[in-house]
Design a protein around this motif. Structure first.
Motif, PDB file in Angstrom:
ATOM      1  N   GLU A  34     -11.540  -5.295   1.296  1.00 43.44           N
ATOM      2  CA  GLU A  34     -10.830  -5.460   2.737  1.00 43.44           C
ATOM      3  C   GLU A  34     -10.489  -6.960   3.147  1.00 43.44           C
ATOM      4  O   GLU A  34      -9.717  -7.145   3.913  1.00 43.44           O
ATOM      5  CB  GLU A  34     -11.645  -4.848   3.817  1.00 43.44           C
ATOM      6  N   ASP A  35     -11.085  -8.081   2.336  1.00 45.18           N
ATOM      7  CA  ASP A  35     -10.902  -9.354   2.678  1.00 45.18           C
ATOM      8  C   ASP A  35      -9.560  -9.691   2.111  1.00 45.18           C
ATOM      9  O   ASP A  35      -9.034 -11.038   2.476  1.00 45.18           O
ATOM     10  CB  ASP A  35     -12.090 -10.153   2.294  1.00 45.18           C
ATOM     11  N   LEU A 323      -6.711  -5.318  12.454  1.00 50.05           N
ATOM     12  CA  LEU A 323      -6.268  -5.048  11.185  1.00 50.05           C
ATOM     13  C   LEU A 323      -6.712  -6.129  10.123  1.00 50.05           C
ATOM     14  O   LEU A 323      -6.381  -5.858   8.717  1.00 50.05           O
ATOM     15  CB  LEU A 323      -4.906  -4.830  11.036  1.00 50.05           C
ATOM     16  N   ASP A 324      -7.465  -7.183  10.220  1.00 49.67           N
ATOM     17  CA  ASP A 324      -7.946  -8.018   9.469  1.00 49.67           C
ATOM     18  C   ASP A 324      -8.614  -7.503   8.233  1.00 49.67           C
ATOM     19  O   ASP A 324      -8.529  -7.874   7.197  1.00 49.67           O
ATOM     20  CB  ASP A 324      -8.580  -9.490   9.843  1.00 49.67           C
ATOM     21  N   GLN A 325      -9.730  -6.579   8.426  1.00 47.71           N
ATOM     22  CA  GLN A 325     -10.405  -5.963   7.548  1.00 47.71           C
ATOM     23  C   GLN A 325     -10.194  -4.557   7.440  1.00 47.71           C
ATOM     24  O   GLN A 325     -11.052  -3.675   7.148  1.00 47.71           O
ATOM     25  CB  GLN A 325     -11.987  -6.128   8.068  1.00 47.71           C
ATOM     26  N   GLN A 326      -8.922  -4.152   7.264  1.00 45.84           N
ATOM     27  CA  GLN A 326      -8.560  -2.820   7.242  1.00 45.84           C
ATOM     28  C   GLN A 326      -7.520  -2.531   6.181  1.00 45.84           C
ATOM     29  O   GLN A 326      -7.012  -1.394   5.873  1.00 45.84           O
ATOM     30  CB  GLN A 326      -7.657  -2.594   8.428  1.00 45.84           C
ATOM     31  N   SER A 327      -7.756  -3.149   4.984  1.00 42.60           N
ATOM     32  CA  SER A 327      -7.027  -2.700   3.758  1.00 42.60           C
ATOM     33  C   SER A 327      -7.755  -2.642   2.691  1.00 42.60           C
ATOM     34  O   SER A 327      -9.089  -3.180   2.450  1.00 42.60           O
ATOM     35  CB  SER A 327      -6.108  -4.017   3.476  1.00 42.60           C
ATOM     36  N   THR A 328      -7.320  -1.481   1.919  1.00 48.29           N
ATOM     37  CA  THR A 328      -8.253  -1.227   0.541  1.00 48.29           C
ATOM     38  C   THR A 328      -7.544  -2.177  -0.412  1.00 48.29           C
ATOM     39  O   THR A 328      -6.462  -2.864  -0.245  1.00 48.29           O
ATOM     40  CB  THR A 328      -7.981   0.199   0.378  1.00 48.29           C
ATOM     41  N   ALA A 329      -8.211  -2.098  -1.859  1.00 48.40           N
ATOM     42  CA  ALA A 329      -7.650  -2.841  -2.682  1.00 48.40           C
ATOM     43  C   ALA A 329      -6.237  -2.612  -3.221  1.00 48.40           C
ATOM     44  O   ALA A 329      -5.299  -3.351  -3.519  1.00 48.40           O
ATOM     45  CB  ALA A 329      -8.363  -2.614  -3.968  1.00 48.40           C
ATOM     46  N   ARG A 330      -5.753  -1.379  -2.882  1.00 48.12           N
ATOM     47  CA  ARG A 330      -4.436  -0.799  -3.100  1.00 48.12           C
ATOM     48  C   ARG A 330      -3.617  -1.030  -2.085  1.00 48.12           C
ATOM     49  O   ARG A 330      -2.290  -0.802  -1.939  1.00 48.12           O
ATOM     50  CB  ARG A 330      -4.516   0.402  -3.554  1.00 48.12           C
ATOM     51  N   GLY A 331      -3.902  -1.371  -0.936  1.00 46.15           N
ATOM     52  CA  GLY A 331      -3.022  -1.577   0.239  1.00 46.15           C
ATOM     53  C   GLY A 331      -3.232  -0.870   1.394  1.00 46.15           C
ATOM     54  O   GLY A 331      -2.099  -0.665   2.018  1.00 46.15           O
ATOM     55  N   GLY A 332      -3.814   0.302   1.221  1.00 46.28           N
ATOM     56  CA  GLY A 332      -3.926   1.439   2.150  1.00 46.28           C
ATOM     57  C   GLY A 332      -4.803   0.985   3.268  1.00 46.28           C
ATOM     58  O   GLY A 332      -5.616   0.103   3.178  1.00 46.28           O
ATOM     59  N   LEU A 333      -4.856   1.984   4.180  1.00 45.25           N
ATOM     60  CA  LEU A 333      -5.817   1.741   5.595  1.00 45.25           C
ATOM     61  C   LEU A 333      -7.086   2.005   4.978  1.00 45.25           C
ATOM     62  O   LEU A 333      -7.402   3.148   4.736  1.00 45.25           O
ATOM     63  CB  LEU A 333      -5.275   2.549   6.666  1.00 45.25           C
TER      64      LEU A 333
END
Length: 423
Positions: A34-35, A323-333
């Motif tokens: 998420e980072d 949304l700063d910490q809202q991403s998966t490795a593949r760019g999903g929510l």
């Protein structure tokens, strides 16, 4: 020297350093996707965060390399030849540094492939942040070589690595002072924040001078070590007297808003635009449910775009999405429940019970729970018996919610208690 370097890269500490650094890099990336997911600046910033572990490993590798040379009698061999004594040290340092750096970059290159698929903002300053990270690995190896040459203990490698980790942790988390920039580790920085260019330049100069000083110490070139040490201290002065990390500026291009074209307005920062297609279908139904209710927000906006001097005030017509910490490795929510937490800010009570009686506080918070459940369309439960509210006609439900927002904004406990009673 080339032949010696090739030998060190194949048979020395270098191959082990490359494997260890690659494994550590993959592990660090897997722990906190998420980072960095979907953002180039986030990926490079996370590399700098990972230096807390990676630099400690490079220190240990440098100590082990120096100890290996001593155990094999390399010192005696060097002293018996006309070749300058600093050359083998330089070659050994270069081999370990190259191997460890390549190992890390291989791990992060895999993550870069994932980022490239979805990234919506390239940025233009992250190359320099990456360069400082690479220089830090070289400085860490030089520090390890110096310790390994001066301390003749078999346990020196793990002890030095642990000491480096603790020292970097103490300096890094001393984040209210400018001296934090002396550490290459970078934490608590959003991907859309920018470190001033002069700070990055001073960091690079500081790490280069420190590397030369440590290598000179390892080679027992005292004059060169003293001169490089003085240079390092001179470069450190503008760093420790400059701006602290709590005054970082925001990249205006990174936080430029990208908004939906239809339906209730949902806007995200450009650096988070790859999340818009997943955020929108989850947030727009809530905004539609609130449409036309007096005092309810009519849009949702990425908190990254909120001006620093603008508070998240209730009733300002905006739901702020974090949304700063809202991403998966593949760019999903990553977490829908975190979005729900942002939506719950609409019903949050911003005042405490003035009467201080436990029964009154419970009744007030029961009403707040009813408002949460209505907004999120949660089913009735023993803790939140909202079935009576759902039984009302929709205009009456919306009027109830408008009354709740008005009472919550005015901290009207009597009205809040009354709204929590079944009709």
């Amino acid at each position: 020297m080339r032949r010696i370097l090739r030998t060190e890269l194949r048979r020395g500490t270098a191959p082990w350093a490359a494997a260890a650094m690659c494994g550590a890099g993959v592990w660090m990336l897997a722990v906190h996707p998420e980072d960095w997911g979907g953002r180039w600046a986030g990926l490079v910033n996370y590399l700098r965060t990972s230096l807390l572990i990676l630099c400690a490993l490079m220190v240990a590798a440098g100590v082990w390399q120096a100890g290996r040379e001593r155990r094999r009698g390399i010192d005696e061999m060097v002293n018996s030849t006309p070749r300058p004594g600093w050359q083998p040290i330089l070659v050994a340092w270069l081999a370990v540094t190259l191997a460890g750096t390549v190992g890390v970059l291989v791990a992060f290159a895999g993550a870069a492939v994932l980022v490239a698929r979805v990234a919506t903002y390239p940025g233009d300053g992250w190359w320099w942040t990456l360069l400082v990270g690479v220089l830090a690995l070289g400085a860490a190896t030089a520090g390890g070589m110096c310790v390994g040459r001066l301390v003749r203990l078999r346990l020196a490698a793990p002890v030095a690595g642990l000491a480096a980790y603790l020292a970097l942790a103490i300096l890094t988390y001393w984040d209210s002072k400018s001296a934090v920039w002396l550490a290459p580790v970078q934490v608590a920085q959003a991907a859309y924040q920018v470190v001033p260019g002069r700070v990055v330049a001073w960091q690079a100069g500081w790490l280069l001078a420190l590397t030369v000083a440590l290598l000179a110490l390892a080679a027992r070139r005292w004059l060169a070590a003293a001169l490089a040490g003085v240079l390092a201290m001179g470069v450190a002065v503008p760093i420790v007297t400059g701006p602290g990390p709590n005054r970082l500026l925001t990249d205006p291009d990174a936080v430029a808003l990208v908004c939906t074209d239809s339906g209730p307005q949902v806007c995200v920062a450009r650096i988070h635009a790859f999340l818009l297609d997943e955020v929108t279908p989850h947030v727009q139904p809530f905004l539609a449910r609130l449409d036309g209710i007096p005092g309810a927000p009519d849009r949702a906006v990425d908190d990254a775009a909120r001006p620093v001097d603008q508070p998240q005030a209730p009733g300002d017509g905006t739901i702020w999405l974090h949304l700063d910490q809202q991403s998966t490795a593949r760019g999903g929510l990553a977490r829908l429940d975190w979005l729900d937490a942002d939506l719950r800010a609409v019903t949050r009570l911003h005042c405490s019970s003035g009467a201080g009686l436990r029964e009154i506080r419970q009744q007030v918070h029961l009403t707040s729970g009813l408002a949460d459940a209505w907004l999120l369309q949660l089913p009735p439960s023993p803790e939140v018996p909202i079935d009576w509210l759902y039984a009302l006609p929709m205009p009456a439900q919306r009027a109830w919610f408008a009354d709740y927002l008005r009472a919550a904004a005015g901290c009207d406990e009597a009205a809040l208690i009354r709204l929590g009673q079944p009709r």
